[in-house]
Design a protein around this motif. Structure first.
Motif, mmCIF file in Angstrom:
data_model
loop_
_atom_site.group_PDB
_atom_site.id
_atom_site.type_symbol
_atom_site.label_atom_id
_atom_site.label_comp_id
_atom_site.label_asym_id
_atom_site.label_seq_id
_atom_site.Cartn_x
_atom_site.Cartn_y
_atom_site.Cartn_z
ATOM 1 N N ILE A 285 -1.114 -7.069 7.033
ATOM 2 C CA ILE A 285 -2.012 -6.327 6.149
ATOM 3 C C ILE A 285 -1.808 -4.826 6.345
ATOM 4 C CG2 ILE A 285 -4.446 -5.751 5.747
ATOM 5 C CD1 ILE A 285 -5.008 -8.762 6.516
ATOM 6 N N SER A 286 -1.664 -4.416 7.599
ATOM 7 C CA SER A 286 -1.464 -2.995 7.896
ATOM 8 C C SER A 286 -0.157 -2.484 7.305
ATOM 9 C CB SER A 286 -1.489 -2.772 9.411
ATOM 10 O OG SER A 286 -2.742 -3.145 9.953
ATOM 11 N N LYS A 287 0.890 -3.293 7.374
ATOM 12 C CA LYS A 287 2.163 -2.897 6.754
ATOM 13 C C LYS A 287 1.994 -2.689 5.259
ATOM 14 C CE LYS A 287 5.204 -5.548 9.897
ATOM 15 N NZ LYS A 287 6.126 -6.716 9.951
ATOM 16 N N MET A 288 1.308 -3.652 4.613
ATOM 17 C CA MET A 288 1.151 -3.588 3.157
ATOM 18 C C MET A 288 0.273 -2.406 2.743
ATOM 19 S SD MET A 288 0.727 -7.645 2.329
ATOM 20 C CE MET A 288 1.639 -8.808 3.364
ATOM 21 N N MET A 289 -0.777 -2.147 3.520
ATOM 22 C CA MET A 289 -1.625 -0.997 3.221
ATOM 23 C C MET A 289 -0.808 0.290 3.309
ATOM 24 S SD MET A 289 -5.587 -0.370 4.451
ATOM 25 C CE MET A 289 -5.274 -1.145 5.994
ATOM 26 N N SER A 290 0.105 0.338 4.273
ATOM 27 C CA SER A 290 0.967 1.516 4.444
ATOM 28 C C SER A 290 1.949 1.664 3.281
ATOM 29 C CB SER A 290 1.745 1.413 5.756
ATOM 30 O OG SER A 290 0.879 1.197 6.842
ATOM 31 N N GLU A 291 2.210 0.557 2.596
ATOM 32 C CA GLU A 291 3.122 0.570 1.449
ATOM 33 C C GLU A 291 2.405 0.884 0.140
ATOM 34 O OE1 GLU A 291 4.733 -3.344 1.700
ATOM 35 O OE2 GLU A 291 5.772 -2.964 3.594
ATOM 36 N N GLY A 292 1.070 1.052 0.207
ATOM 37 C CA GLY A 292 0.326 1.431 -0.988
ATOM 38 C C GLY A 292 -0.503 0.340 -1.614
ATOM 39 N N VAL A 293 -0.558 -0.844 -0.990
ATOM 40 C CA VAL A 293 -1.392 -1.924 -1.509
ATOM 41 C C VAL A 293 -2.851 -1.634 -1.148
ATOM 42 C CG1 VAL A 293 -1.908 -4.406 -1.384
ATOM 43 C CG2 VAL A 293 0.472 -3.608 -1.300
ATOM 44 N N GLY A 294 -3.748 -1.723 -2.125
ATOM 45 C CA GLY A 294 -5.167 -1.583 -1.825
ATOM 46 C C GLY A 294 -5.636 -2.768 -1.007
ATOM 47 N N TYR A 295 -6.515 -2.529 -0.045
ATOM 48 C CA TYR A 295 -6.970 -3.632 0.811
ATOM 49 C C TYR A 295 -8.397 -3.409 1.290
ATOM 50 C CZ TYR A 295 -7.858 -6.622 4.750
ATOM 51 O OH TYR A 295 -8.457 -7.528 5.582
ATOM 52 N N ALA A 296 -9.132 -4.518 1.412
ATOM 53 C CA ALA A 296 -10.416 -4.524 2.115
ATOM 54 C C ALA A 296 -10.615 -5.908 2.711
ATOM 55 C CB ALA A 296 -11.570 -4.182 1.181
ATOM 56 N N GLY A 297 -11.411 -5.982 3.747
ATOM 57 C CA GLY A 297 -11.664 -7.252 4.416
ATOM 58 C C GLY A 297 -12.788 -8.038 3.769
ATOM 59 N N GLU A 298 -12.908 -9.295 4.205
ATOM 60 C CA GLU A 298 -14.074 -10.150 3.959
ATOM 61 C C GLU A 298 -14.335 -10.480 2.494
ATOM 62 O OE1 GLU A 298 -16.385 -7.467 6.119
ATOM 63 O OE2 GLU A 298 -15.597 -8.183 8.027
ATOM 64 N N GLY A 299 -13.296 -10.408 1.667
ATOM 65 C CA GLY A 299 -13.442 -10.759 0.258
ATOM 66 C C GLY A 299 -13.993 -9.647 -0.603
ATOM 67 N N ASP A 300 -13.965 -8.424 -0.104
ATOM 68 C CA ASP A 300 -14.545 -7.271 -0.793
ATOM 69 C C ASP A 300 -13.552 -6.688 -1.802
ATOM 70 O OD1 ASP A 300 -15.760 -4.961 -1.621
ATOM 71 O OD2 ASP A 300 -15.851 -4.017 0.349
ATOM 72 N N ALA A 301 -13.640 -7.144 -3.043
ATOM 73 C CA ALA A 301 -12.737 -6.644 -4.089
ATOM 74 C C ALA A 301 -12.999 -5.173 -4.379
ATOM 75 C CB ALA A 301 -12.890 -7.475 -5.358
ATOM 76 N N LEU A 302 -14.259 -4.748 -4.340
ATOM 77 C CA LEU A 302 -14.577 -3.336 -4.603
ATOM 78 C C LEU A 302 -13.950 -2.427 -3.556
ATOM 79 C CD1 LEU A 302 -18.352 -3.495 -5.610
ATOM 80 C CD2 LEU A 302 -16.357 -3.330 -7.101
ATOM 81 N N GLY A 303 -13.989 -2.857 -2.292
ATOM 82 C CA GLY A 303 -13.361 -2.080 -1.226
ATOM 83 C C GLY A 303 -11.865 -1.967 -1.429
ATOM 84 N N ALA A 304 -11.236 -3.079 -1.833
ATOM 85 C CA ALA A 304 -9.790 -3.056 -2.090
ATOM 86 C C ALA A 304 -9.451 -2.125 -3.245
ATOM 87 C CB ALA A 304 -9.297 -4.474 -2.383
ATOM 88 N N ILE A 305 -10.298 -2.129 -4.285
ATOM 89 C CA ILE A 305 -10.094 -1.230 -5.424
ATOM 90 C C ILE A 305 -10.281 0.218 -4.988
ATOM 91 C CG2 ILE A 305 -11.016 -0.544 -7.675
ATOM 92 C CD1 ILE A 305 -11.811 -3.572 -8.019
ATOM 93 N N SER A 306 -11.258 0.475 -4.107
ATOM 94 C CA SER A 306 -11.485 1.834 -3.603
ATOM 95 C C SER A 306 -10.258 2.365 -2.879
ATOM 96 C CB SER A 306 -12.689 1.860 -2.659
ATOM 97 O OG SER A 306 -13.865 1.467 -3.315
ATOM 98 N N VAL A 307 -9.662 1.524 -2.031
ATOM 99 C CA VAL A 307 -8.458 1.937 -1.302
ATOM 100 C C VAL A 307 -7.309 2.155 -2.285
ATOM 101 C CG1 VAL A 307 -6.755 1.263 0.443
ATOM 102 C CG2 VAL A 307 -9.190 0.851 0.857
ATOM 103 N N TRP A 308 -7.204 1.285 -3.299
ATOM 104 C CA TRP A 308 -6.163 1.454 -4.322
ATOM 105 C C TRP A 308 -6.334 2.803 -5.025
ATOM 106 C CZ3 TRP A 308 -6.201 2.353 -9.561
ATOM 107 C CH2 TRP A 308 -4.980 2.190 -10.239
ATOM 108 N N ILE A 309 -7.563 3.126 -5.411
ATOM 109 C CA ILE A 309 -7.826 4.399 -6.103
ATOM 110 C C ILE A 309 -7.435 5.584 -5.224
ATOM 111 C CG2 ILE A 309 -9.681 5.935 -6.888
ATOM 112 C CD1 ILE A 309 -11.121 3.431 -7.964
#
Length: 464
Positions: A285-309
């Protein structure tokens, strides 16, 4: 991030076209040079000086077909609002009114010709008054193109319009559902689609098990060798745990490609030791986040979208969470289970790959995760908070990551964040605004970018 595609239109008055056509022709020549000189940061579609409603409407028709990210309106002279306002009402395209003119200053030689070539501002006032009265959204920037900060603001708006447009089409993968009884970010996928744009795809954990279980062993072995060369391998990390971790990495990467996913969220509690999905793969997950993939834990789609933004605005971002308060020193201890962004390491050559016990989700299971000190510096925290029928609001604050060593007893990514202002007031204000317990973080100050994006999306914005 791709280059924004921006429509740029210059407007004038039909009266001028009828009575002094040469004046309009000169405005048009100026406008073409203006667009060519000032929009190097975007791909542009521009139109001759427009002076009638049907011509403005036709330009918007063309720009809608081309799916432009936004439209910038420049008043080349006065232009009456009612050739523009009815058109803006018809099209759902972000609009920036750039209140500018040809000359930078009014000198003692200011002439009648200068006045004619530089009188767009009351056209701006005519239009903005009407748009506000009729609740038609728009953005506004005032300044000359030779003022660097003005041009930077226009560039920023174009980038934000690009992010807002792309947000409507991105797909977010959710593996393993939502953490049981965790309610702050638990909103229906349809609500996210309607009020924000992204499509959330629920992925069954058994599908991941099948996908990961079919990864060729030689692929896993090669990645293991690469990781061992690149990172410091902790003595407690055994090959079996690392192999399981890497197998899952490729299983998730398959999903990203198969479902065309740009952000992902994973619920660690769904990993029950089954072959192919033994435990949540934090290192991957850390590798992918470093590559620009949005991510959040625990099923949090909003958090993943926030990181993507924030990835799009700041080029790299990280998922994090507030844990403990240092009231005496105005700090917050930030952490999460095992996710981090490798690009944020203070010393990349000191990144460790360690074994992490995951008995919290399944007895006798472990995973691999990265552990390192984050580089000190100023940061922006960003949260996308649900707010009932109004959809979402954007909340930001600034802080400073302190240059402190890792706590030896804590086997999770962590750092100390000093908040601007009183930490007590910040925590109170954050909760009263409805901020969720997951955040996106990036180095630098991107609060104005987020404000501009919220303006384009028609969302509330709060800076604490």
């Amino acid at each position: 991030m791709r280059k924004p595609l921006i429509g740029v239109i210059g407007v004038t008055a039909g009266l001028y076209k009828e009575k002094i056509p040469d004046f309009v022709d000169n405005l048009d020549r100026y406008f073409k040079c203006f667009v060519k000189e000032n929009f190097w940061f975007a791909d542009t579609i521009s139109f001759p000086a427009l002076y009638a409603r049907d011509k403005v409407d036709k330009s918007f028709q063309e720009m809608e077909k081309l799916n432009v990210d936004g439209v910038i309106i420049i008043f080349l002279s006065y232009s009456p609002s009612l050739i523009i306002e009815p058109v803006l009402k018809k099209y759902n395209i972000p609009v920036l009114i750039w209140n500018t003119q040809q000359i930078m200053e009014i000198s003692e030689n200011f002439s009648g010709e200068d006045m004619m070539n530089n009188h767009g501002m009351h056209g701006v006032q005519d239009l903005t008054s009407l748009l506000l009265r009729n609740k038609i959204p728009f953005s506004l920037i005032t300044g000359h193109s030779k003022q660097k900060d003005t041009l930077l603001e226009v560039e920023k708006w174009c980038r934000c319009a690009c992010v807002a447009n792309d947000l409507q089409r991105i797909r977010v993968g959710r593996i393993g559902g939502i953490f049981k009884d965790m309610g702050d970010f638990s909103v229906p996928n349809s609500f996210i689609k309607k009020n924000l744009g992204p499509t959330v795809i629920n992925i069954d954990i058994n599908h991941l098990s099948e996908s990961a279980g079919n990864v060729p062993r030689k692929v896993i072995q090669k990645t293991m060798m690469d990781d061992k060369k690149k990172y410091i391998i902790d003595n407690n990390l055994d090959d079996k745990t690392l192999e399981n971790e890497i197998r899952l990495e490729y299983g998730i990467r398959k999903f990203i490609e198969e479902y065309r996913i740009e952000a992902i969220t994973i619920n660690f509690t769904c990993f029950k030791g089954k072959y192919g999905c033994e435990a949540i793969p934090f290192a991957s997950i850390s590798k992918m986040m470093s590559e620009g993939v949005g991510y959040a834990g625990e099923g949090d789609a909003l958090g993943a979208i926030s990181v993507w933004i924030l990835n799009k605005l700041a080029k790299t971002a990280m998922f994090t969470e507030m844990f403990s308060t240092d009231y005496k020193n105005n700090r917050i201890f930030m952490s999460h289970m095992g996710e981090s962004n490798l690009l944020m390491a203070k010393n990349p050559e000191e990144i460790k790959l360690i074994k992490k016990d995951m008995s919290i989700s399944c007895a006798n299971t472990s995973t691999a995760m990265f552990l390192f000190q984050l580089k000190p510096g100023n940061i922006t925290l960003f949260n996308l908070a649900p707010c009932g029928e109004n959809g979402f609001r954007m909340i930001t604050t600034n802080g400073y990551i302190e240059d402190t060593k890792l706590f030896p007893d804590i086997t999770a990514p962590h750092f100390l964040l000093r908040i601007d202002g009183d930490v007590r007031k910040f925590l109170t204000d954050y909760s009263l605004l409805g901020g969720t317990h997951h955040l996106a973080m990036a180095y630098g100050d991107f609060t104005d970018d987020i404000r501009m994006l919220s303006d384009i999306l028609g969302m509330e914005f709060f800076k604490i």
